[in-house]
Design a protein around this motif. Sequence first.
Motif, PDB file in Angstrom:
ATOM      1  N   ARG A  25       0.832  -1.212   0.000  1.00  0.00           N
ATOM      2  CA  ARG A  25       0.000   0.000   0.000  1.00  0.00           C
ATOM      3  C   ARG A  25       0.863   1.257   0.000  1.00  0.00           C
ATOM      4  NH1 ARG A  25      -5.260  -1.942   2.406  1.00  0.00           N
ATOM      5  NH2 ARG A  25      -5.899   0.194   2.545  1.00  0.00           N
ATOM      6  N   ALA A  27       1.365   3.490  -2.185  1.00  0.00           N
ATOM      7  CA  ALA A  27       0.656   4.684  -2.654  1.00  0.00           C
ATOM      8  C   ALA A  27      -0.558   4.828  -1.748  1.00  0.00           C
ATOM      9  CB  ALA A  27       0.214   4.511  -4.097  1.00  0.00           C
ATOM     10  N   ARG A  29      -2.684   7.321   1.654  1.00  0.00           N
ATOM     11  CA  ARG A  29      -3.015   8.582   2.335  1.00  0.00           C
ATOM     12  C   ARG A  29      -1.902   9.201   3.152  1.00  0.00           C
ATOM     13  NH1 ARG A  29      -8.233   5.944   4.647  1.00  0.00           N
ATOM     14  NH2 ARG A  29      -6.666   4.322   4.469  1.00  0.00           N
ATOM     15  N   TYR A  34      -0.823  12.016  -2.700  1.00  0.00           N
ATOM     16  CA  TYR A  34      -2.009  11.165  -2.859  1.00  0.00           C
ATOM     17  C   TYR A  34      -3.254  11.885  -2.337  1.00  0.00           C
ATOM     18  CZ  TYR A  34      -5.337   7.355  -2.345  1.00  0.00           C
ATOM     19  OH  TYR A  34      -6.465   6.576  -2.424  1.00  0.00           O
ATOM     20  N   ARG A  38      -6.887  12.708  -4.006  1.00  0.00           N
ATOM     21  CA  ARG A  38      -8.125  12.220  -3.375  1.00  0.00           C
ATOM     22  C   ARG A  38      -9.108  13.329  -3.025  1.00  0.00           C
ATOM     23  NH1 ARG A  38     -11.379   9.811  -2.121  1.00  0.00           N
ATOM     24  NH2 ARG A  38     -11.293   8.440  -0.324  1.00  0.00           N
ATOM     25  N   ASP A  74      -7.334  -1.843  -6.042  1.00  0.00           N
ATOM     26  CA  ASP A  74      -7.679  -2.433  -4.761  1.00  0.00           C
ATOM     27  C   ASP A  74      -8.021  -3.891  -5.031  1.00  0.00           C
ATOM     28  OD1 ASP A  74      -8.296  -1.570  -1.805  1.00  0.00           O
ATOM     29  OD2 ASP A  74      -9.878  -2.972  -2.363  1.00  0.00           O
ATOM     30  N   TYR A 152     -15.235 -10.694   2.063  1.00  0.00           N
ATOM     31  CA  TYR A 152     -15.904  -9.416   1.784  1.00  0.00           C
ATOM     32  C   TYR A 152     -17.252  -9.635   1.105  1.00  0.00           C
ATOM     33  CZ  TYR A 152     -12.306  -6.080   3.115  1.00  0.00           C
ATOM     34  OH  TYR A 152     -11.450  -5.302   3.824  1.00  0.00           O
ATOM     35  N   SER A 207      -5.284 -11.417   3.068  1.00  0.00           N
ATOM     36  CA  SER A 207      -5.026 -10.603   4.254  1.00  0.00           C
ATOM     37  C   SER A 207      -5.688 -11.125   5.516  1.00  0.00           C
ATOM     38  CB  SER A 207      -5.504  -9.185   3.994  1.00  0.00           C
ATOM     39  OG  SER A 207      -4.867  -8.679   2.853  1.00  0.00           O
TER      40      SER A 207
HETATM   41  O1  CP3 Z   1      -0.070  -0.988  -2.513  1.00  0.00           O
HETATM   42  C1  CP3 Z   1      -0.474  -0.074  -3.238  1.00  0.00           C
HETATM   43  O2  CP3 Z   1      -0.008   1.070  -3.235  1.00  0.00           O
HETATM   44  C2  CP3 Z   1      -1.556  -0.424  -4.236  1.00  0.00           C
HETATM   45  C3  CP3 Z   1      -2.863  -0.137  -3.820  1.00  0.00           C
HETATM   46  C4  CP3 Z   1      -3.661  -1.028  -2.884  1.00  0.00           C
HETATM   47  C5  CP3 Z   1      -4.828  -0.530  -2.256  1.00  0.00           C
HETATM   48  N1  CP3 Z   1      -5.434  -1.555  -1.602  1.00  0.00           N
HETATM   49  C6  CP3 Z   1      -5.327   0.860  -2.362  1.00  0.00           C
HETATM   50  C7  CP3 Z   1      -6.223   1.372  -1.317  1.00  0.00           C
HETATM   51  C8  CP3 Z   1      -3.535  -2.370  -2.532  1.00  0.00           C
HETATM   52  C9  CP3 Z   1      -2.437  -3.372  -2.871  1.00  0.00           C
HETATM   53  C10 CP3 Z   1      -4.662  -2.698  -1.725  1.00  0.00           C
HETATM   54  C11 CP3 Z   1      -4.928  -4.052  -1.216  1.00  0.00           C
HETATM   55  C12 CP3 Z   1      -6.001  -4.247  -0.248  1.00  0.00           C
HETATM   56  N2  CP3 Z   1      -7.224  -3.642  -0.203  1.00  0.00           N
HETATM   57  C13 CP3 Z   1      -5.948  -5.194   0.807  1.00  0.00           C
HETATM   58  C14 CP3 Z   1      -4.826  -6.134   1.068  1.00  0.00           C
HETATM   59  C15 CP3 Z   1      -3.654  -5.437   1.675  1.00  0.00           C
HETATM   60  C16 CP3 Z   1      -3.625  -5.373   3.171  1.00  0.00           C
HETATM   61  O3  CP3 Z   1      -3.393  -4.282   3.693  1.00  0.00           O
HETATM   62  O4  CP3 Z   1      -3.842  -6.411   3.810  1.00  0.00           O
HETATM   63  C17 CP3 Z   1      -7.166  -5.100   1.515  1.00  0.00           C
HETATM   64  C18 CP3 Z   1      -7.560  -5.889   2.722  1.00  0.00           C
HETATM   65  C19 CP3 Z   1      -7.972  -4.125   0.858  1.00  0.00           C
HETATM   66  C20 CP3 Z   1      -9.352  -3.718   1.190  1.00  0.00           C
HETATM   67  C21 CP3 Z   1      -9.425  -2.287   1.580  1.00  0.00           C
HETATM   68  N3  CP3 Z   1      -9.271  -1.230   0.699  1.00  0.00           N
HETATM   69  C22 CP3 Z   1      -9.709  -1.765   2.845  1.00  0.00           C
HETATM   70  C23 CP3 Z   1      -9.944  -2.585   4.097  1.00  0.00           C
HETATM   71  C24 CP3 Z   1      -9.744  -0.383   2.713  1.00  0.00           C
HETATM   72  C25 CP3 Z   1     -10.158   0.614   3.761  1.00  0.00           C
HETATM   73  C26 CP3 Z   1      -9.161   0.742   4.811  1.00  0.00           C
HETATM   74  C27 CP3 Z   1      -8.258   1.850   4.489  1.00  0.00           C
HETATM   75  O5  CP3 Z   1      -7.040   1.635   4.492  1.00  0.00           O
HETATM   76  O6  CP3 Z   1      -8.801   2.939   4.259  1.00  0.00           O
HETATM   77  C28 CP3 Z   1      -9.406  -0.058   1.378  1.00  0.00           C
HETATM   78  C29 CP3 Z   1      -9.259   1.292   0.794  1.00  0.00           C
HETATM   79  C30 CP3 Z   1      -7.955   1.582   0.090  1.00  0.00           C
HETATM   80  N4  CP3 Z   1      -7.370   0.783  -0.844  1.00  0.00           N
HETATM   81  C31 CP3 Z   1      -7.158   2.761   0.223  1.00  0.00           C
HETATM   82  C32 CP3 Z   1      -6.084   2.634  -0.658  1.00  0.00           C
HETATM   83  C33 CP3 Z   1      -4.981   3.630  -0.917  1.00  0.00           C
HETATM   84  C34 CP3 Z   1      -7.470   3.950   1.112  1.00  0.00           C
HETATM   85  C35 CP3 Z   1      -8.631   4.582   0.535  1.00  0.00           C
HETATM   86  C36 CP3 Z   1      -8.710   6.046   0.325  1.00  0.00           C
HETATM   87  O7  CP3 Z   1      -7.905   6.679  -0.388  1.00  0.00           O
HETATM   88  O8  CP3 Z   1      -9.716   6.579   0.825  1.00  0.00           O
END
Ligand code: CP3
Length: 344
Positions: A25, A27, A29, A34, A38, A74, A152, A207
């Motif tokens: 993750r 890339a 917040r 970023y 957003r 995502d 999910y 995860s």
């Molecule tokens: O790694 C990277 O930079 C690539 C982008 C990436 C995102 N999500 C962007 C994202 C990747 C590889 C993921 C994977 C992901 N998404 C996982 C597995 C990784 C891990 O941490 O275990 C999971 C469980 C998700 C599901 C998910 N997406 C959740 C639970 C959330 C909300 C929680 C949070 O962090 O806000 C997201 C949202 C999300 N996906 C964000 C980003 C950058 C934040 C959202 C935003 O900008 O508002």
Amino acid sequence: MTAQPVFLKACRGEPVGRPPVWLMRQAGRYMPAYRRVREKYGLLEIIRTPELAAEVTLQPISQFPLDAAIIFSDILPPLQGMGLDLTFEPGKGPVIGNPIRDTRSIDLLGTPPATETMGATLEAIRLVRSELTSRNVPLIGFAGAPFTLASYAIEGGGSRSYTRVKSLMFREPAAWKRLMTKLVTVQTDYLLRQVEAGAQALQVFDSFVGLALGPDDYRHNVLPYTRALLQGIARSGVPVIHYSGGTGAYLEVVNEAGGDVLSVDWRVSLAEVRHRLGADRVLQGNLDPVALFAPWRELRTHIDTVLRDEGGTGRHIFNLGQGILPETPMENVTRLIDYVKGEQ
Ligand code: CP3
């Protein structure tokens, strides 16, 4: 000829002078760049607009000397193509508006090809590859593993006890099989298309599986599907990383799923993983993401522990044990990367 990037060599178990480093993750917040994007666009809007996804993918690469980029997307958007309604709600995270609550909805799930449903991400991969090639930074494609996606799809969002997904698994074994098989079909195609579009390595994110399941349930209800997925994408020829969250108690079983690299969280020490899985296994991980909030001396101790516990085999990719957190101080990210690369 440009040198083979250290990340790809390490994935293949070839000798490297230092561990490569990237951050799950990366890339996100914690980066002001970023947050600026957003302010103007929703998360799904960024993911569905190739130029924006490409821009965000490159943000951490421009900011830090990382050894790999990961395409910005995502794990959940492929569920939309199957017929599930996905939104990201502020403060709540992902929400599925029409979660699977009966076996009939499993039969109604589609399995359309990724070229139809994830075209924007495939296009984003093509866009960033040309930029990354000139910087000699390899690009990772990714997707969710069947269990984490099923969780999910059935729970409708994050979960504490995984009651619904496990109940379906226990009560309706035939429907569970149909669901997991559909997820394997969709995700195998999606990952293979990412390689065609230019991804040079793949990571599969499971995860939540270890937070939900013990070893026997994992072996009987998850392992066959994750293994089928990892085997199905092995023929792409690019290295495959299997991230398995919370499964420290039964890594031997998880290991049977395959993959070139096993990525573990911080709840298990790399020394123990080495001891249990042997010197040959290429490992990725596993700094506690909250260590990045600590003062440098404390953070450095945590980094040293990860580097030492790997066991001196050189078969290690430095990463976090889970995705980087939104409030992470940028200067600690810089220090971490410089330190692992031996530049400080
Ligand atoms: O790694 C990277 O930079 C690539 C982008 C990436 C995102 N999500 C962007 C994202 C990747 C590889 C993921 C994977 C992901 N998404 C996982 C597995 C990784 C891990 O941490 O275990 C999971 C469980 C998700 C599901 C998910 N997406 C959740 C639970 C959330 C909300 C929680 C949070 O962090 O806000 C997201 C949202 C999300 N996906 C964000 C980003 C950058 C934040 C959202 C935003 O900008 O508002």
